[in-house]
Scaffold this motif. Structure first.
Motif, short mmCIF file in Angstrom:
data_model
loop_
_atom_site.label_atom_id
_atom_site.label_comp_id
_atom_site.label_asym_id
_atom_site.label_seq_id
_atom_site.Cartn_x
_atom_site.Cartn_y
_atom_site.Cartn_z
N ALA A 109 -61.05 -83.07 25.59
CA ALA A 109 -61.43 -84.81 26.18
C ALA A 109 -60.18 -85.67 26.80
CB ALA A 109 -60.15 -85.45 24.54
N SER A 157 -50.53 -82.61 25.94
CA SER A 157 -52.19 -84.20 26.54
C SER A 157 -51.14 -83.47 27.80
CB SER A 157 -51.67 -85.19 25.87
OG SER A 157 -49.59 -85.40 26.41
N GLU A 166 -54.01 -90.16 22.25
CA GLU A 166 -52.68 -89.13 21.67
C GLU A 166 -52.80 -88.46 20.33
OE1 GLU A 166 -50.35 -88.21 24.89
OE2 GLU A 166 -48.85 -86.96 23.16
N LEU A 203 -55.77 -83.42 25.58
CA LEU A 203 -56.20 -84.86 26.01
C LEU A 203 -55.93 -84.73 27.34
CD1 LEU A 203 -56.53 -87.78 26.07
CD2 LEU A 203 -54.43 -87.95 24.68
N ALA A 233 -55.77 -87.44 19.23
CA ALA A 233 -55.56 -86.11 19.90
C ALA A 233 -55.23 -85.42 18.84
CB ALA A 233 -55.89 -85.93 21.27
#
Lengths: 556, 556
Positions: B481, A552, B495, B505, B498
């Motif tokens: 995403a 992320s 998170e 993410l 994901a």
């Protein structure tokens, strides 16, 4: 990032040393292979045997597993040892319990998982004699071999897999700071987090002959990378893996995790549980050692999973010439005798030129080469009391009928004999059988005859031996290859042929190293480059696809 | 061990820097992304265009390839540029020529192969404008994007793959010295050699939209690890890969290797050459970017090969709240406009609570959020001359009919308009279409609508958005995403979702980073953890199984 878990801190030195070992692949071992009381303690052997005996004729202490419906006992000892251990038989709801255990294990991160795996290994090591007795009783391995292959050598392979998994999980940092010049003095600045995400539930399918050694690398590689592991043991070799699962569950619970991250799935006779589990959508990794037929079935059908298989192969020795005829015969002879040839690495085909070979003892005819090897086997097995400590017992009836069938092909070199085991009345012991074949008997020598069966194959020349090697290993694969030659050209040609065939090569073994033994942290077991196995123990490819990295990113 | 090849020596610094980059995954780039004459030289643009134009209407200079039977021309430019380049069409004997080239490439070893790959990359970089023109003309990407994604960004991804391959090949030493104490003061001493052995011929199947960017990682990862590479381009985007193959063959020959290590296999219309090649026993690695249907077919049928696929997915944005409403709308709008949404990373589903969201501009209703995004798209596309430099052209008729079909689902938010390209009379240009759907329209938003098509989906709440995200991405996968929220709890929940879904993410993107762009050496492209792709660009798992290690050992 992570606070270090005490189990990680406890084993950092071992991990670091193992990481060095896999980078150097020189000699190293973490677990002493000698069962001597000076190494393991005066009471270790007796305590281990007592622990083993306490399991016999009883319900194995795994009744806390999820989904227990009834109990099954499926083992028959090749030594005739009465086992009658009953294992919990589960309905498939245990998969839900395993899936539920996964998120916390994922969130624990690489360090903590590695620490817990290393602690499991340490506890298994403390149970070495208990495991050795269980391996001995279920596989037919002689005790010292059951100890070494079943305990310390298996732990070394496990540690090797854990080290590879740790190295691979940590090659991507847990976080990164990303600053990109965006022109006009501006900077794009982001913080990134990289999560190691497991694939899902891992299935380990154990084999009859090496229940721990062949299962541990996949077991620990999957567990360390975040996947819960269901162990489906061979119905005839459950106990060593039951002990393993029991210890793993105890350590997981102690470490604060759900013990259902590791489950033993014993099966009833004829149930075919491996097939059922292999096709479940939750099962995303499968490790298997066993028949080519079932390995190929797994690769073809368990499409939702990453499948790692070790199957049958045709291990081959090319004999061209030698400067140590006696050493060569002794070395080959020993590798045929060890565990009655019931290792996936035992040589089967010994390719010798029809015209014989040059040796330090002068020219030897093909029959003299065959007789030299047969003589070495005979010497190792002539005294039953000492012989059985090498051969152990015959693991199952399939091997017996294969010996019977093999005794009718080609010409005799050495008959297999039925030996009375001095200690176990019910043991089934057979010495190695050697037959002589021609180069055109490919229908016979071109497939695996698992057990104490080998063939001296008369070839037209060493070049012909290399062609037969290439053809048989190309078609059926092999875990080991070996060559004897005093000619650098022949050695080069054999090395090239081994690369083409994708099989590991041992050159001129005449001393204390045998083609059927591979040393953890240095030798790879199987290559993944021929039909005998689609993976090696243990390398980067063996671990890298057991997890994925999910990231992320956000602006700072 | 190996003498360093001059091409390796030449690029050692670049390799070292790239190895650092993949270990840190911070910002780094080896190839400047600005097409400015200050960076690439005053004549680079004109020279590159001239080189590109010289190919048009002619036989492409690859007639030295093996097995040429006739010539095929299959490209149609989305801009209407007349291409008519004819490529050699081969019979399958070229596979024999490739196989024959393999042993010397294997014997060259990791360093030399890496050096040759880096030299190919350097020559490709020198041809950046030539490649950019070819990518622009065949894909419909606007020129600057064709330059960046088609050349420097593709080279960065290639270099990343080469660095991973090099790291992986060299994690096992070329040789090791093994000394094991054998008791009684004796030592077992062996010397071991570890060879990197390729799997076999690698097949790279190119795509229509990113012929270089999506093909280069697999191409270089396979070539560096010792595998010959056959490139099967998309019939509508052959030229960028033809140039690539031409340059690779030139460098291979210069380096003293057989140029048939790299071959372009162009196909006649409707030939289905990818299927034919994918099932050949010589083909042991396949890299594919394209439809889920064909990717699944490859995974299911090309069982002899290691198959790496990137397929369709449903990229999703969860909108919960924002402290920069204008920035959010601009950022999302830009990501929809870029290449008319024809990126595998373009967001499709924008999940917004029916009750609207909190923003720095006060509460915004769902329709206001939709209007904000539509407004941003409109602003970027209202001036056709500037708009087409973002949208480029529509790659093929399938996208057009999909826009037509999408214009009849749900309720309108923004119509797609047909724009006249100021420079190309024959260009097909469409601006993004946005439709509004309900949470129960999963039949529509639950599959990929590749092209300038997106959906604002009204959900009952952000929790409902997360459920829809989990369900759609779980079923169909996603490459990207994104989430907008000012709540740490929502960000944490997203998170976690994901990670569960296995998708990368991006959090609160409001500036100059867009969800559909991934930065080489830092961001992973795809994860391999959801149905949209079975591998990531580029990580250890992407390279580790493209070769095997085969060892030999002998007594010292």
């Amino acid at each position: 990032m992570e606070n270090s878990h005490p189990m990680f801190t406890r084993h950092t030195d071992t991990l670091e040393r193992a990481l060095t070992a896999i980078a150097e692949r020189s000699y190293w071992s973490a677990f002493p292979e000698s069962p001597s009381p000076r190494v393991y303690g005066e009471t270790a052997a007796a305590d281990g045997e007592a622990a083993f005996r306490a399991y016999l004729g009883a319900d194995f202490p795994l009744k806390d597993q999820p989904g227990v419906t009834d109990w099954v006992a499926t083992e028959t000892s090749p030594f005739g040892i009465a086992l009658d251990v009953r294992y919990p038989h589960l309905d498939l709801s245990f998969l839900d319990a395993m899936a539920a255990a996964m998120p916390a294990w994922r969130a624990a991160g690489p360090q903590t998982r590695t620490g817990v795996c290393l602690e499991i290994l340490t506890r298994l090591h403390a149970a070495s004699f208990e495991l050795a007795n269980a391996v001995h009783a279920t596989t037919g391995q002689a005790f010292v071999m059951a100890f070494q292959a079943g305990a310390p050598h298996a732990f070394d392979r496990a540690l090797e897999a854990i080290a590879y998994a740790y190295r691979e999980m940590t090659r991507t940092p847990a976080t990164a700071d990303w600053e990109k010049p965006a022109g006009k003095g501006q900077t794009l600045h982001m913080s990134k987090t990289f999560h190691v995400v497991p694939r899902g539930i891992a299935l380990v399918i154990g084999c009859n002959t090496f229940p721990t050694w062949n299962s541990y690398p996949g077991f620990f590689a999957s567990l360390a990378t975040g996947n819960p592991v269901v162990v489906k043991p061979h119905p005839r070799a459950v106990l060593p893996l039951a002990i393993t699962v029991k210890i793993a569950r105890e350590v997981l619970a102690e470490a604060g995790f759900d013990p259902n991250l590791v489950v033993l799935a014993a099966e009833a006779p004829g149930e075919g549980l491996a097939k059922t589990l292999a096709l479940r959508p939750e099962v995303r990794i499968i490790d298997f050692t066993g028949s080519t037929e079932f390995g190929d079935w797994l690769e073809g059908n368990a499409r939702q999973a990453a499948v790692y298989t070790e199957k049958a192969g045709v291990n081959t020795i090319v004999v061209d010439s030698t400067d140590d005829f006696a050493g060569m015969c002794r070395n080959i002879g020993f590798s045929l005798v060890l565990y009655s040839g019931q290792m996936c690495t035992t040589p089967q085909n010994i390719l010798v030129p029809l015209a014989g070979i040059a040796t330090d003892e002068g020219h030897k005819s093909l029959d003299e080469v065959a007789a030299g090897i047969a003589g070495a086997v005979g010497k190792l097995t002539q005294d039953p009391a000492r012989g059985v400590e090498l051969t152990g017992a015959i693991v199952n009836d399939n091997v017996l009928s294969r010996i019977e069938k093999a005794s009718r092909v080609g010409a005799p070199v050495l008959e297999s004999s039925d030996v009375s085991h001095p200690a176990y009345e019910g043991a089934t012991v057979r010495t190695p059988l050697i037959r002589k074949l021609g180069a055109d008997d490919a229908e016979t020598y071109g497939t695996e005859w698992f057990g104490p069966i080998s063939f001296v194959v008369a070839t037209d020349s060493t070049a012909g031996s290399l062609r037969i090697f290439a053809a048989t290993v190309g078609r059926k694969g092999a875990l080991t290859a070996s060559v004897y030659s005093t000619s650098p050209d022949v050695l080069d040609a054999m090395e090239e042929a081994a690369l083409d065939a994708g099989v590991h090569l041992s050159v001129n073994l005449t001393g204390g190293v045998f083609v059927n033994q591979s040393a953890a942290f240095s030798d790879f077991h199987a290559s993944g480059a021929n039909p005998a196995a689609n993976a090696a123990l243990t390398d980067g490819a063996y671990v890298a696809n057991r997890f994925r990295v999910v990231q992320s990113r956000r602006h700072v």
